[in-house]
Design an enzyme around this catalytic site. Sequence first.
Site, PDB file in Angstrom:
ATOM      1  CE  LYS A  94      -4.182  -2.024   0.721  1.00 48.26           C
ATOM      2  NZ  LYS A  94      -3.962  -3.330   1.246  1.00 48.26           N
TER       3      LYS A  94
HETATM    4  C1  LIG Z   1      -4.677  -4.469   0.792  1.00 48.78           C
HETATM    5  C2  LIG Z   1      -3.902  -5.723   0.753  1.00 48.78           C
HETATM    6  C3  LIG Z   1      -4.202  -6.734  -0.169  1.00 48.78           C
HETATM    7  C4  LIG Z   1      -5.367  -6.649  -1.117  1.00 48.78           C
HETATM    8  O1  LIG Z   1      -5.179  -5.668  -2.098  1.00 48.78           O
HETATM    9  P1  LIG Z   1      -6.432  -5.137  -2.959  1.00 48.78           P
HETATM   10  O2  LIG Z   1      -5.879  -4.113  -3.842  1.00 48.78           O
HETATM   11  O3  LIG Z   1      -7.411  -4.590  -1.962  1.00 48.78           O
HETATM   12  O4  LIG Z   1      -7.003  -6.324  -3.662  1.00 48.78           O
HETATM   13  C5  LIG Z   1      -3.382  -7.840  -0.213  1.00 48.78           C
HETATM   14  N1  LIG Z   1      -2.360  -7.991   0.637  1.00 48.78           N
HETATM   15  C6  LIG Z   1      -2.048  -7.057   1.569  1.00 48.78           C
HETATM   16  C7  LIG Z   1      -0.911  -7.291   2.487  1.00 48.78           C
HETATM   17  C8  LIG Z   1      -2.807  -5.889   1.651  1.00 48.78           C
HETATM   18  O5  LIG Z   1      -2.492  -4.967   2.564  1.00 48.78           O
END
Ligand SMILES: *Cc1c(COP(=O)(O)O)cnc(C)c1O
Length: 431
Positions: free
Chosen positions: A107
């Site tokens: 993120k």
């Molecule tokens: C947010 C997140 C996901 C999922 O990602 P999306 O874009 O919401 O599908 C997967 N793994 C981790 C560690 C995350 O923080």
Amino acid sequence: MKFYSTNKKSPLVDLEEAVMNGLAPDGGLYMPETIPKLTNDFFNRAGLLSFQDIAFEVGKNFFKSMIPENTLKSMVQESFNFDVPIVKLDKNLYVLELFHGPTCAFKDFAARFMARLFGFFAGRSQKEITILVATSGDTGSAVAHGFLNVGGVKVIILYPSGKVSPLQEKQLTGMGENITALEIQGTFDDCQTLVKQAFLDKELRGKINLASANSINIARLLPQSFYYVYLCAQLNDKNLPMVVSVPSGNFGNLTAGIIAKKMGAPISRFVASTNSNDVVPQYLKTGDFQPKPSVSTISNAMDVGNPSNFARMLELYADDVEKMRADIRGANFSDVATRDAISNVFNKYNYIMDPHGAVAYLGLLNFVNKFKGYTGVFVETAHPAKFFEEVEKVIKEPVPMPNRLKDYLMREKRATLLHNEFQELKSFLLQ
Ligand SMILES: *Cc1c(COP(=O)(O)O)cnc(C)c1O
């Protein structure tokens, strides 16, 4: 470049409005009007470019009319000041490691870029912005870190009580300064619904200048396409097609991958890998999209029962499940299978996966067992130390903890507990 709403009942807007609105007035999500194509010339020299160079060149195609080139250049340089390793585990088996940013989850890519984009627009308008963000664990901390002490910006994080890991909770609630955490007695989907309600509330929006940092925001989605282009540039095997398995919850990451493919990145197939929250794999199977309440799993950042980016996926495939199936295979896995995968990969390759990456690994394995002759890549979205309680139980060894995570463990939790009631959130925001 203009942006339209997936519900098609709102006017076209420019980048600034799309970013500041978050959600379109008709409740739809913004999409770029066209997806710019990368040239062959670009791909021929891309292998020699750094991640930042690629981010700049791809970003320019989307943002050039709104952001001066040298501003964009410093934005990508400051945002992506960490490694993006591609680790080879075996013949035709690679991991794209996206957890080397400050909060140890992928993120960071989107949140850091977005913070700079907001900073750029806020600096011009001189209005205080309140950013509302729902988190299943990792978004909140990446956004909090990205926006910490950014002038003119307040960040309010909604997270589901008892449904994030202890370390994630410290990351969300221990920041202080311009960051406020709200602990909601509900699920991630409830948090996400509350945020959407806030955006549709005219009174609230008349009084506060609200903006969204969730993956409903186009500013978060587009920077995620950069690492797919980078992956293709680095792993350019003209003989074998590439399949990329993406651990998915709200499907922003996978949607960004599809956008990269439409830009011309040579990715042949994707695997939409989920835990038991499997509405998209079910859709791919049956053609029927049935959101359902989320269930808790050990890959908690993917505990999403009504993924908001699904609207964008439909848009990219013109509402045609057959077209989507041609590019994407769905796969879903239980916690038991996820733990086994962590253990097997540790024993076989001495590589420690986190539960989210493990789901992606399983999705990839499932694919390459069925279809031969692919270069397989799975996306590792979090550092395993973020989930050390779970991972250590499985591998029976300590997971080395990066210093930047150790630092969070010392912090004190500060959060306001709220019921899952929109009125409570609204009063809190207005007080
Ligand atoms: C947010 C997140 C996901 C999922 O990602 P999306 O874009 O919401 O599908 C997967 N793994 C981790 C560690 C995350 O923080």
